[in-house]
Design a protein around this motif. Structure first.
Motif, short mmCIF file in Angstrom:
data_model
loop_
_atom_site.label_atom_id
_atom_site.label_comp_id
_atom_site.label_asym_id
_atom_site.label_seq_id
_atom_site.Cartn_x
_atom_site.Cartn_y
_atom_site.Cartn_z
N LYS A 138 27.62 30.01 8.30
CA LYS A 138 27.75 30.92 7.16
C LYS A 138 28.77 32.01 7.48
N GLY A 139 29.73 32.19 6.56
CA GLY A 139 30.77 33.19 6.73
C GLY A 139 31.94 32.72 7.58
N LEU B 165 25.80 21.66 4.01
CA LEU B 165 25.42 22.93 3.40
C LEU B 165 24.22 22.74 2.48
N LEU C 129 22.36 26.09 1.90
CA LEU C 129 23.52 26.96 1.75
C LEU C 129 24.37 26.51 0.57
N LYS C 130 25.26 27.39 0.12
CA LYS C 130 26.14 27.10 -0.99
C LYS C 130 27.58 26.96 -0.50
N ASP D 13 30.23 28.47 -1.32
CA ASP D 13 30.92 29.74 -1.07
C ASP D 13 30.32 30.52 0.11
N ASP D 14 29.34 29.93 0.79
CA ASP D 14 28.82 30.55 2.01
C ASP D 14 29.77 30.33 3.19
N VAL D 15 30.72 29.40 3.02
CA VAL D 15 31.74 29.17 4.05
C VAL D 15 33.10 29.16 3.37
N LYS D 16 34.13 29.28 4.17
CA LYS D 16 35.50 29.12 3.67
C LYS D 16 36.01 27.80 4.19
#
Length: 327
Positions: A138-139, A158, A163-164, A166-169
């Motif tokens: 995440k992040g 994810l 998780l979603k 947009d929780d990661v790039k």
């Protein structure tokens, strides 16, 4: 196979095994030359160390009743772009990028299937990274190819961990660029497949955070343009037949094939053996289980907005080529 044995001996031995093991089984299936018009040319898209190398290693590129024009691509995305543009007529790619291409309107159908161990697709981090699980991504920034099986694994992992997207790039990169970015610290993780995973684990000291086991089907496909299916069906059938027979040969002669493949790609044979040992790729018929798995893949792409509408998996296959598979 001894690693210090000269390559030409390994190659000669491997080709001998391939011809001896497959000639009897392939000969009755080979189409009559009259069925394939003289001068037929197939434009085949491939990735380095892929279809061409295994058919050649098995000794099954000789005496073709047509001519193949090979085009090599660095990844599935440009290969499928070439298929869409008509620059090639048939090409081999994973289920996720194939879904991406067909959903975008590529005028093609899937004519052959191979199933591999999903573990061969992996999200990797540097050995010294503090990241130990998907939640800790995440992040962070993950490198992979847009619409690739690596991209699919990121989304599936994810989702499985609450998780979603947009929780990661996600940084969309070709494998060579992603490898460099991970080494430079420009990305935190890399979602990749096959030989890239083996090299990262065995040479670069990378560590796996999650694999595709339980998250992916492990399917890859030969897809052909609708025009080629209509006008060159016999030649396509012969290509599927040779590729399937060669994949079976490679399963039975993995050490011999690893030596040939390592030379072709330019890696240590130990890395090639590790890749094949994990993948265990084998040809499978286009049946209800393949179509169901493909529908699941398509639905994940749709859920995350990667493709614009739901794709009917059954409509993108031509199971008539199942007859090309060795008995």
């Amino acid at each position: 196979m001894s690693l210090d044995r000269p390559f030409f001996l390994s190659r000669r031995h491997a080709l001998g095994i391939g011809v001896a093991a497959l000639a009897a089984g392939l000969a009755p299936l080979r189409p009559a030359r009259a069925a394939i018009p003289a001068g037929t040319v197939l434009k085949v898209g491939d990735q380095k160390g892929g279809v061409q190398s295994v058919i050649e290693a098995a000794g099954l590129l000789a005496d073709l009743p047509y001519r193949i024009e090979w085009s090599q691509f660095p990844a599935a995305a440009p290969l499928l772009e070439a298929l869409n543009a008509g620059a090639i007529e048939v090409g081999y790619a994973g289920d996720a990028p194939t879904t991406f291409a067909l959903a975008a309107g590529t005028s093609a159908k899937i004519i052959g299937a191979v199933r591999s161990n999903p573990q061969s697709t992996t999200i990797l981090v540097p050995g010294a990274s503090p990241i130990r699980n998907v939640a800790e991504l995440k992040g962070k920034t993950i490198g992979t190819g847009r619409g690739s099986i690596g991209h699919y694994l990121v989304l599936a992992a994810l989702k499985a961990n609450g998780l979603k997207p947009d929780d990661v790039k996600i940084a969309f990169l070709l494998p060579s660029d992603a490898k460099s970015a991970l080494a430079a610290g420009s990305i935190d993780a890399w979602s990749t497949w096959g030989i890239y995973v083996s090299q990262a684990l065995m040479v670069d000291g990378a560590r796996a955070v999650v694999t595709g086991t339980g998250l992916m089907s492990g399917l890859s496909y030969q897809s052909a343009t609708l025009e080629a299916i209509s006008t060159k069906r016999e030649a396509l059938t012969d290509l599927i037949r040779r590729f399937a027979a060669a994949r079976l040969w490679a399963l039975e002669n993995s050490d011999a094939y690893a030596g040939i493949w390592a030379r072709t790609v330019g890696v240590d044979p130990a890395i090639a053996r590790h890749t094949f040992g994990v993948e265990r790729a084998r040809p499978v018929a286009i049946d209800a289980s393949v179509i169901a798995d493909q529908q699941a893949t398509s639905d994940v792409w749709r859920e995350f907005g990667i493709i614009p509408k739901r794709l009917d998996a059954a409509a993108i296959f031509d199971p008539g080529f199942n007859s090309a598979l060795p008995a």
